[in-house]
Design a protein around this motif. Structure first.
Motif, short mmCIF file in Angstrom:
data_model
loop_
_atom_site.label_atom_id
_atom_site.label_comp_id
_atom_site.label_asym_id
_atom_site.label_seq_id
_atom_site.Cartn_x
_atom_site.Cartn_y
_atom_site.Cartn_z
N LEU A 1 -20.73 -69.23 81.07
CA LEU A 1 -19.59 -69.39 80.16
C LEU A 1 -19.46 -70.83 79.71
O LEU A 1 -19.20 -71.11 78.53
N ARG A 2 -19.65 -71.77 80.63
CA ARG A 2 -19.51 -73.20 80.31
C ARG A 2 -20.57 -73.65 79.31
O ARG A 2 -20.27 -74.31 78.32
N VAL B 1 -14.11 -68.55 75.40
CA VAL B 1 -15.21 -67.64 75.68
C VAL B 1 -14.72 -66.53 76.61
O VAL B 1 -14.98 -65.35 76.37
N GLN B 2 -13.96 -66.89 77.64
CA GLN B 2 -13.44 -65.90 78.57
C GLN B 2 -12.42 -64.97 77.91
O GLN B 2 -12.29 -63.82 78.32
N HIS B 3 -11.73 -65.45 76.90
CA HIS B 3 -10.79 -64.60 76.17
C HIS B 3 -11.52 -63.44 75.48
O HIS B 3 -11.04 -62.32 75.44
N TYR B 4 -12.70 -63.73 74.94
CA TYR B 4 -13.46 -62.72 74.21
C TYR B 4 -14.41 -61.92 75.10
O TYR B 4 -14.75 -60.78 74.78
N PHE B 5 -14.88 -62.54 76.18
CA PHE B 5 -15.83 -61.88 77.07
C PHE B 5 -15.39 -62.15 78.50
O PHE B 5 -15.48 -63.27 78.98
N MET C 1 -20.72 -60.53 77.57
CA MET C 1 -21.22 -61.50 76.60
C MET C 1 -22.68 -61.20 76.26
O MET C 1 -23.08 -61.21 75.09
N MET C 2 -23.48 -60.87 77.26
CA MET C 2 -24.89 -60.56 77.04
C MET C 2 -25.05 -59.29 76.21
O MET C 2 -25.88 -59.24 75.31
#
Length: 192
Positions: free
Chosen positions: A32-33, A46-50, A56-57
Motif C-alpha cells: 500500500l505504501r 489507497v486503503q479507502h479504495y482497496f 488492489m491486485m
C-alpha cells in the motif's frame, strides 16, 4: 461546494501506480505504501479504495485485461469483415503478446499477477472463467473445434509471452512459432 470525486478514475490511478511498481520492481515490492507513493496519494487513500492487497491486485489485473481486450478489438476491427479464422486467431494472439515496449509492461504485470494468483487463487476469481471463455472461443474457430487444441494454442501464447519477456525470443521468433502452430492447426497457407 465540495469537490466531486471520480472514484473509478482514482481506482485506475492507483491501479496504474501498482502496475508501474510491479513492472519496475516485481510484485514483491507492491505494498500500500509503495503504491501510494507511486500514485502521489496517501496510503490512507489507497486503503479507502482497496481494503486489502488482494483487492488492489484483482483490480489492477482487470485493468490489464481491459487493455488487452481493447488491443484485440482494435486489431480485429482493422481486419475488416469476415477475416479467415486463421488470420483472426493470429491477429488476436499477436495483439496479446508483449511484442513492443507498451505491451511488454502489461505483459510483465500480467505474468506477475498469474504467479501471484497461482499461490492465491482467491485473488482473481475471474481468471478461470476468462480462460474457459477464451478457450471456448478459440475452439469454435478451429477447423476441428477441438478444445484441447484450443487450450494448447492458449498455452503456446502464454509460453511465447514468457519467452518474449525473458528475452529468449525476439518478436519475429515468437510470431514464427505462432505461425508454425497455426499451420499445424489450419494447414499451411498457400504461397503467393
Amino acid at each position: 461546494m465540495p469537490k466531486k470525486v471520480d472514484h473509478q478514475e482514482r481506482r485506475t490511478l492507483i491501479a496504474d501506480a501498482l502496475m508501474r511498481v510491479a513492472a519496475d520492481q516485481g510484485l514483491e515490492a507492491v505494498s500500500l505504501r509503495h503504491v501510494a507513493t507511486a500514485a502521489g496519494v496517501s496510503a490512507g487513500m489507497v486503503q479507502h479504495y482497496f481494503r486489502t492487497k488482494d483487492e488492489m491486485m484483482a483490480f489492477a489485473l482487470s485493468v490489464v485485461r481491459e487493455r488487452g481486450q481493447v488491443r484485440v478489438t482494435e486489431a480485429v476491427e482493422r481486419l475488416g469483415e469476415n477475416p479467415s479464422p486463421r488470420l483472426l486467431l493470429r491477429t488476436m494472439i499477436a495483439a496479446l503478446l508483449p511484442l513492443d515496449d507498451r505491451t511488454r509492461d502489461d505483459g510483465r504485470v500480467a505474468l506477475a499477477f498469474l504467479a501471484y494468483t497461482a499461490v492465491r487463487p482467491s485473488a482473481a476469481p475471474g481468471l478461470r472463467a476468462d480462460t474457459a471463455q477464451l478457450t471456448s472461443f478459440i475452439a469454435s474457430v478451429l477447423p476441428t473445434k477441438d478444445t484441447a487444441a484450443a487450450a494448447g494454442l492458449l498455452a503456446l501464447m502464454e509460453g511465447l509471452g514468457v519467452y518474449l519477456l525473458g528475452g529468449q525470443y525476439t518478436p519475429e521468433q515468437a510470431l514464427d512459432a505462432l505461425d508454425a502452430q497455426l499451420d499445424l492447426l489450419f494447414g499451411v497457407p498457400p504461397t503467393a
